[in-house]
Write an enzyme that holds these catalytic residues in place. Structure first.
Site, PDB file in Angstrom:
ATOM      1  N   LYS A 224       0.869  -1.173   0.000  1.00  0.00           N
ATOM      2  CA  LYS A 224       0.000   0.000   0.000  1.00  0.00           C
ATOM      3  C   LYS A 224       0.907   1.224   0.000  1.00  0.00           C
ATOM      4  O   LYS A 224       1.749   1.376   0.882  1.00  0.00           O
ATOM      5  CB  LYS A 224      -0.860  -0.037   1.271  1.00  0.00           C
ATOM      6  CG  LYS A 224      -2.095   0.825   1.253  1.00  0.00           C
ATOM      7  CD  LYS A 224      -2.952   0.478   2.472  1.00  0.00           C
ATOM      8  CE  LYS A 224      -4.265   1.204   2.459  1.00  0.00           C
ATOM      9  NZ  LYS A 224      -5.121   0.802   3.595  1.00  0.00           N
TER      10      LYS A 224
ATOM     11  N   ASP B  21     -14.028   2.477  12.291  1.00  0.00           N
ATOM     12  CA  ASP B  21     -14.640   2.396  10.959  1.00  0.00           C
ATOM     13  C   ASP B  21     -14.959   0.944  10.625  1.00  0.00           C
ATOM     14  O   ASP B  21     -14.744   0.490   9.500  1.00  0.00           O
ATOM     15  CB  ASP B  21     -13.722   3.014   9.901  1.00  0.00           C
ATOM     16  CG  ASP B  21     -14.471   3.337   8.607  1.00  0.00           C
ATOM     17  OD1 ASP B  21     -15.713   3.524   8.654  1.00  0.00           O
ATOM     18  OD2 ASP B  21     -13.829   3.397   7.541  1.00  0.00           O
TER      19      ASP B  21
END
Length: 232
Positions: free
Chosen positions: A3, A97
């Site tokens: 990432k 989240d």
């Protein structure tokens, strides 16, 4: 899985903070149901990168596309999410989240629904100053709203202080959705959804999914997880 924060995003302090927060959380939490971070750093040209274990599977969101899950399957998934949360909360890390998009189901040792919790980019990480027991400055400020409205606890919706109970609220809403195939709070827009989170009681499962039979004891667990007041 690599990432990388692109150069444009790297100019945004909040995005850099989220990226570093994810790296910090993933590096500190060792648990079979949480994605493992292998490395973190900067490339020669200054781009931030995070190396995570590569997962082959599908998201819980994809599994829910076919409608409600059967009760044993939903509970098997929920228990693993709860176990992952227990460990992260022990370390002072609140995900903030949690949602079906951030839960991967992979195959491990014959279990096709082995859970991996992803994306701690919005996590609230309790840090300790090196060499002391004093908490370091928080990464996020009270009054800032983070998260996905359909799964946000009331205190999170108003930018109040949050702890692990906000994740448990989200878990309750995910369990509700797994059992009924319906989202408990889904307004026509984000503001309406937040209003429902703040004011509307969790609907009964029979009212949103008449064809699904849920034991009263299981509905009681979901009701407790989704109480509006954290102390409840």
């Amino acid at each position: 899985a690599l990432k990388v924060l692109n150069s444009q995003t790297a100019q945004m302090p909040e995005m850099v903070a989220r990226f570093e927060r994810e790296a910090m959380a993933a590096a500190h939490v060792e648990h079979p149901n949480i994605t493992v971070a292998v490395d973190f750093g900067k490339t020669d040209d200054g781009a931030l990168y995070l190396v995570l274990e590569y997962l082959e599977g599908h998201r819980l969101r994809d599994a829910l596309a076919g409608g409600p899950l059967d009760i044993p399957r939903a509970l098997h998934i929920a228990r693993q999410i709860a176990s992952a949360l227990e460990r992260s909360h022990e370390l002072g890390i609140v995900h903030r989240d949690l949602k079906p998009e951030n839960i991967m189901l992979v195959s491990r040792q014959g279990d096709r629904d082995f859970v991996k919790v992803l994306d701690f980019g919005l996590a609230k990480v309790a840090e300790v100053e090196p060499g002391t027991d004093a908490p370091a400055q928080a990464l996020t400020k009270v009054g800032t709203i983070f998260g996905t409205p359909k799964y946000m606890a009331p205190e999170q919706c108003v930018g109040g202080p949050v702890d692990g109970r906000a994740d448990l609220y989200a878990l309750g809403l995910i369990l509700f959705e797994m059992l009924t195939g319906v989202q408990a709070f889904s307004g026509k827009d984000a503001l309406r959804t937040i209003t429902l989170q703040l004011t509307a009681p969790t609907p009964s499962m029979k009212s949103v999914a008449p064809g699904v039979t849920i034991p009263a004891s299981l509905e009681a667990v979901v009701k407790r997880l989704t109480e509006k007041q954290p102390e409840s």
